[in-house]
Design an enzyme around this catalytic site. Structure first.
Site, short mmCIF file in Angstrom:
data_model
loop_
_atom_site.label_atom_id
_atom_site.label_comp_id
_atom_site.label_asym_id
_atom_site.label_seq_id
_atom_site.Cartn_x
_atom_site.Cartn_y
_atom_site.Cartn_z
N CYS A 109 0.82 -1.21 0.00
CA CYS A 109 0.00 0.00 0.00
C CYS A 109 0.86 1.26 0.00
O CYS A 109 0.93 1.97 -1.00
CB CYS A 109 -0.94 -0.01 1.21
N CYS A 112 1.01 0.47 14.00
CA CYS A 112 1.42 1.26 15.15
C CYS A 112 2.14 2.51 14.65
O CYS A 112 3.11 2.41 13.90
CB CYS A 112 2.33 0.45 16.07
N CYS A 125 12.35 13.85 11.66
CA CYS A 125 11.37 13.30 10.71
C CYS A 125 11.81 11.98 10.10
O CYS A 125 11.09 11.41 9.27
CB CYS A 125 11.10 14.31 9.59
N CYS A 161 28.95 22.47 3.01
CA CYS A 161 29.45 22.28 4.38
C CYS A 161 28.65 21.21 5.11
O CYS A 161 27.66 20.68 4.59
CB CYS A 161 29.39 23.61 5.13
#
Length: 563
Positions: free
Chosen positions: A430, A466, A511, A521
């Protein structure tokens, strides 16, 4: 030519009694008798052309012709050559010309009368339809508010039949219910391509809606965009639309309206807050004010462009009706339009209209435009110069492959969801994208205490997972126990971690996005906004490093230029 009390009203001529020319037309001119009178006049005039031996008839016709030609001569310009004197023509020619002129006037009057009756009938139908729609909308609102217990007992007998006050079977008197209706008006002036010629066209759209914004009546009108070499201004077109809308409302018998426009200056003009500097615009504003006095209530209102969509669509249809033409093709007649991008003559059915602005382009040009924007990671907008309308990708299914539409829709959805709020379904088959709030609200409808437990349900495959572990939902254990029983990551996660270690990628701790340093850098700003050191992963605060690592490597900053 008109008929009244047994007389001819000849164009450019004096009054001639019908009895003097021997036509014997009845003097009654009531509605049902007019058709009979016109038919009898035609027959008599046709028969009169054969009466060459009737000197009296010839004399009367000559006199009528002489008076008519004299008036035509006086009303014509001085450059026009004078008509030949009637005595230069033979008596037969005079009679033929006079009879032809009379027949022409009879036919013209008959046609004008038919057109007038047709217009009146159509307006009566529109008025009755408007009244019926208002009645139906009110009844629908009334039904919605009926209590369930009352409906269970009386619903079978609940009705509000539509009727017109004072109606008769022949000529019904339609009475539009008094209600403050909403009148949307829009005027457009646009430069369009008609074949290989640029043309300026203008049109107006009018939409009458009930207080719930249900469309009840619509009308459009073409405007003359260029008068004496002067192009109609946008302000003048907007005011012409308001005038057309108010006239339609009066014709339909409306007594209370609120008219809406999306132009700020027009709103200032019609509310007398600003006086227009242009004389033509000032004249139109005055006409609006005069029309407002004919209503019991009539007030202007300013709305956003998106709120005037009905009238905008109708006005655009008025524009399109002026730039299309019929053409013969191998498949028969078709309606053509010029695409302003490729300048090709395209079938109207293969022209794409952009929602919002309603600019039109051919399928081929729009297909290339959308695909190029997608390949560059951008959302496609309207190609019209200065237009900021975004293209609705779902409507592009007419010319794009279904898989491409799905891919672009996914790209747009990804860009619309903040990085920290993105959730992907962990089901490998999915992988649907959802926002955290979206999937939580959906899960609450089928799972108790979803927020505290971390349970989520995919909206696409209905798979429970979950949100913390990003694994299938562990019903009988908490996240800690699950990780103890499954210490090793999933095979796909192991593969990703192995590739990241080999490529020296870093994972954002906020994230979980993987970041690769190609050049520059070691100060990394993730797409979620989190800043960290690429070497050790330590967070940067206030644009300063919190670790002792080197800020850059010379090989990542300076590259040798190719010889």
């Amino acid at each position: 030519m008109l008929v009244k009390e047994g007389y001819f009203y000849l164009k450019h001529s004096s009054l001639l009694p019908l009895s003097d020319v021997g036509l014997g037309v009845p003097t009654r001119t009531d509605g049902d008798d007019i058709d009979n009178i016109l038919s009898e006049q035609r027959r008599e005039l046709m028969a009169a052309q054969t009466l060459d031996s009737d000197f009296a008839f010839k004399l009367q016709m000559q006199e009528a012709m002489t008076a008519s030609l004299a008036l035509v001569s006086s009303s014509s310009s001085h450059n026009s050559p004078p008509p030949s004197p009637p005595h230069e023509c033979s008596n037969d020619a005079v009679l033929d010309i006079a009879a032809a002129l009379m027949l022409e006037d009879v036919e013209r009057f008959s046609q004008e009368r038919e057109d007038h009756e047709r217009t009146v009938l159509e307006m009566m139908k529109a008025k009755e339809d408007l009244s019926r729609r208002i009645h139906d909308q009110k009844f629908a609102v009334e039904l919605r508010d009926v209590p369930e217990d009352y409906w269970a007992q009386q619903g079978e007998y609940y009705e509000r039949p539509y009727f017109t006050d004072g109606a008769s079977s022949s000529k019904p008197e339609v009475v539009v219910e008094i209600e403050n209706l909403r009148l949307y008006c829009k005027g457009l002036v646009s430069e369009e391509m008609v074949r290989d010629v640029k043309s300026v066209v203008a049109g107006v759209g009018v939409a009458i809606c009930d207080p719930m914004d249900n469309l009840l009546f619509e009308a459009r009108k073409n405007l003359e965009a260029v008068v004496d070499g002067v192009v109609l201004s946008n302000e003048a077109a907007e005011l012409e639309a308001i005038i057309e809308g108010l006239n339609k409302a009066l014709t339909l018998g409306l007594e209370a309206v609120t008219f809406f426009c999306d132009d700020y200056m027009i709103y200032q003009y019609v509310t007398n807050r600003v006086q227009p500097g242009n004389s033509k615009v000032a004249t139109l504003v005055n006409r609006v004010a005069l029309l407002q006095r004919n209503f019991e209530y009539c007030s202007p209102s300013l709305v956003a462009r998106s709120d005037i969509k009905f009238a905008l669509k109708i006005a655009r249809e008025a524009i399109v009706s002026q730039i299309t033409w019929h053409a013969e093709t191998s498949e028969g007649k078709s309606l053509k339009e010029t695409c302003v991008i490729c300048f090709e003559e395209i079938d109207v059915a293969k022209m794409f209209t952009i929602d919002g602005c309603l600019h039109r382009y051919c399928f081929s040009c729009m297909k290339q435009h959308v695909e190029v924007k997608f390949l560059n990671g951008m959302v496609a907008g309207c190609p019209h110069e200065g237009c900021k309308t975004e293209v609705n990708i779902d409507s592009c299914a007419k010319f794009l492959a279904p898989k491409l539409v799905e891919a672009i829709s996914q790209r747009i959805k990804e860009s619309a969801i903040p990085v920290t709020d993105k959730v992907y379904c962990p089901n490998p088959r999915c992988s649907a994208l959802m926002s955290n709030n979206e999937v939580l609200e959906y899960t609450k409808t089928s799972f108790v205490d979803a927020e505290k437990s971390g349970t989520r349900r995919c909206k696409k495959c209905l798979y429970y997972f979950c949100i913390n572990c990003k694994v299938p939902w562990h019903f009988n254990m908490n996240c800690y126990d699950y990780k103890q029983l499954h210490p090793n990551p999933r095979p796909e996660d192991q593969l990703l971690n192995s590739l990241a270690k080999k490529k020296h990628w870093r994972q954002c701790i906020k994230c979980s996005n993987m970041v690769e340093l190609a050049e520059g850098c070691y100060h990394i700003t993730c797409r979620c906004g989190y800043e960290f050191c690429y070497t050790c992963g330590a967070e940067w605060k206030n644009k300063k490093a919190t670790c002792k690592c080197e800020i850059w490597d010379e090989h990542n900053i300076i590259r040798e230029q190719p010889q």
